[in-house]
Design an enzyme around this catalytic site. Structure first.
Site, short mmCIF file in Angstrom:
data_model
loop_
_atom_site.label_atom_id
_atom_site.label_comp_id
_atom_site.label_asym_id
_atom_site.label_seq_id
_atom_site.Cartn_x
_atom_site.Cartn_y
_atom_site.Cartn_z
N CYS A 1 0.82 -1.21 0.00
CA CYS A 1 0.00 0.00 0.00
C CYS A 1 0.86 1.26 0.00
CB CYS A 1 -0.95 0.00 1.19
SG CYS A 1 -0.11 -0.12 2.79
N ASN A 2 2.09 1.17 0.45
CA ASN A 2 2.95 2.34 0.55
C ASN A 2 4.04 2.42 -0.51
OD1 ASN A 2 1.84 3.78 2.73
ND2 ASN A 2 2.76 2.34 4.18
N ARG A 3 4.21 1.36 -1.31
CA ARG A 3 5.29 1.39 -2.30
C ARG A 3 5.05 0.38 -3.41
NH1 ARG A 3 9.91 1.70 0.33
NH2 ARG A 3 9.00 1.79 2.42
N GLU B 1 8.50 -0.24 11.47
CA GLU B 1 7.32 -1.09 11.21
C GLU B 1 7.78 -2.37 10.53
OE1 GLU B 1 4.88 -3.15 8.93
OE2 GLU B 1 5.52 -1.46 7.72
N GLN C 1 6.73 -8.57 3.34
CA GLN C 1 6.31 -8.17 2.00
C GLN C 1 7.47 -8.28 1.00
OE1 GLN C 1 4.92 -4.38 3.39
NE2 GLN C 1 2.77 -5.03 3.44
N GLY D 1 -16.91 -2.38 20.77
CA GLY D 1 -16.67 -1.95 19.39
C GLY D 1 -15.82 -2.95 18.65
N GLU E 1 -12.30 -1.67 13.00
CA GLU E 1 -10.89 -1.95 12.70
C GLU E 1 -9.99 -1.75 13.92
OE1 GLU E 1 -7.35 -0.48 9.64
OE2 GLU E 1 -9.39 0.28 9.41
N GLY F 1 -10.84 -1.66 17.16
CA GLY F 1 -11.16 -2.64 18.19
C GLY F 1 -10.63 -4.01 17.84
#
EC number: 1.2.1.70
Length: 425
Positions: A50-52, A114, A120, A189, A192, A194
């Site tokens: 999603c970031n690269r 992270e 990945q 709740g 996402e 929770g």
């Protein structure tokens, strides 16, 4: 012998561009096999998250450079209207190695340290290997990157400390109660945030987790995922507040889900046994006055963000250690690359001397006994090894400012009258 890296990431392009250029696994395979089959590349790999979306390519022809690969990917995604070459970065040679080492060790991530990115990168290598698109260069590059990431994780604290709200909440609960396996947890709740908090709790050995949500089926789905199968109807969960040691709220609401009066009654029933309330809602789910109650520990997002900021600061202080590990591995990788450049010359040198040896031994084949011939062969092998030791050592030695790999190769080939090698990657 070049390795090029070209791509978009969170530093070079906004999310809408990153989304537009990203590749699914099917597209990934199609893209890299297309580069190979069309004769444009010897090796290819794509890391797409999603970031690269980043290409790692060993070109087969001179025309395949950074600009070519940018245009090739834009064309492949039919994204010329939205995506421009300036959205991309380019790296070459050791710059490519440095980049993937930084990516794998999580210092190039949107959130410093992270650790998800390593998995990945490993998945990207798996795809390249399975499609026969990863040769000797990309294989060595990736395995070195994995080694860098392992050293960074074990020798530094770059990945320690919570840097997400949900994980920070769970870490705080563990610091207060130590053993979460003995505590009863209520999650209010099942969205996402929770869900993440519940899964982090589960990873920290909390097994007695009860879930409530406005939509009961959503609570049941999450409970089934966790293997607890414990849910409460949203309308009646307040009747059970006194049963819980930890309460996590993560629900979208304009009014407080828990107020001071309710929690006061709960504490009476609990005989003032300590309770942690982790309010992950925005707007806040819990009346701030609840924190005034005895043995009631209330932490909201702002308090948790303070913990996150301190953890990120601690991680930043580890960067010099991480960079030192990367530099060390870069030197080793560069030396390995240099051995690839001199390998054809070493092979040719050895082959020439072996050919001379065999021709000379052949002259004596019928003049001496088989036993004597074998002794002569062993003797000449030892002599050749000693003769070739120095030129081979010189070819493999680390380069300095006074020479280069091509100059060494030319020197050896001229001195020993070796034919020019066939050009290949």
């Amino acid at each position: 012998m070049n390795i090029i890296s070209v791509g978009v990431n969170h530093k070079t392009a906004p999310i809408e561009i990153r989304e537009r250029i990203s590749l699914s696994e099917v597209q990934n395979k199609e893209f890299i096999t297309g580069l190979i089959s069309s004769g444009l590349a010897h090796e290819a790999m794509v890391v797409s998250t999603c970031n690269r979306t980043e290409l790692y390519v060993v070109p087969a022809i001179y025309e395949v450079n950074g600009e070519f690969l940018k245009e090739y990917l834009i064309s492949f995604k039919d994204a010329r209207k939205e995506v421009r070459p300036e959205h991309f970065f380019s790296r070459f040679y050791c710059g490519t190695a440095r980049h993937i080492f930084e990516v794998a060790s999580a210092i190039d991530s949107l959130v410093l340290g992270e650790g998800q990115i390593l998995g990945q990168v490993k998945n990207a290598y798996r795809i390249a290997a399975e499609t026969q698109c990863a040769g000797i260069l990309i294989t060595r590059l990736c395995h070195t990157a994995f080694s860098v990431a392992k050293k960074v994780k074990t020798k530094t604290k770059i990945m320690e400390g919570a840097v997400s709200v949900s994980y920070a909440a769970v870490e705080l609960a563990q610091k207060i109660f130590s053993n979460l396996s003995m505590k009863k947890v209520l999650l209010v709740g099942a969205g996402e945030t929770g869900e993440l908090a519940a899964k982090h709790m589960f990873q920290k050995n909390a097994r007695n987790i009860v879930i409530t949500n406005r939509t009961l089926s959503k609570a049941e789905t999450l409970a089934e995922e966790l293997g607890t199968n414990k849910v409460l109807p949203f309308e009646t969960f307040r009747e059970h507040l006194h049963e819980f040691d930890i309460i996590i709220t993560a629900i979208s609401t304009k009014e407080y889900v828990l107020n001071e009066a309710e929690m006061h009654q709960s504490m009476i029933k609990r005989r003032l046994k300590p309770v942690i309330i982790l309010d992950l809602g925005l707007p806040r789910n819990v009346d701030p006055d609840v924190s005034k109650l005895q043995n009631m520990f209330l932490k909201d997002i702002d308090a948790l963000k303070h913990i996150i900021d301190k953890n990120l600061e601690k991680r930043s202080r580890e960067l010099p250690k991480v960079n030192a590990i990367i530099e060390e591995e870069l030197i080793a990788f560069g030396q390995w690359i240099n051995t690839l450049k001199v390998r054809p010359t070493i092979v040719d040198l050895q082959s020439k001397f072996i050919e001379i040896k065999e021709k000379e031994l052949e002259r004596y084949r019928y003049k001496v006994s088989e036993e004597e011939l074998q002794r002569m062969e062993h003797l000449t092998d030892r002599i050749l090894k000693k003769i070739l030791h120095h030129p081979i050592k010189m070819l493999k030695a680390p380069i300095d400012t006074t020479d280069s790999i091509p100059s060494r190769v030319n020197l050896v080939r001229n001195v020993f009258d070796l034919e020019e090698p066939n050009q290949s990657h």
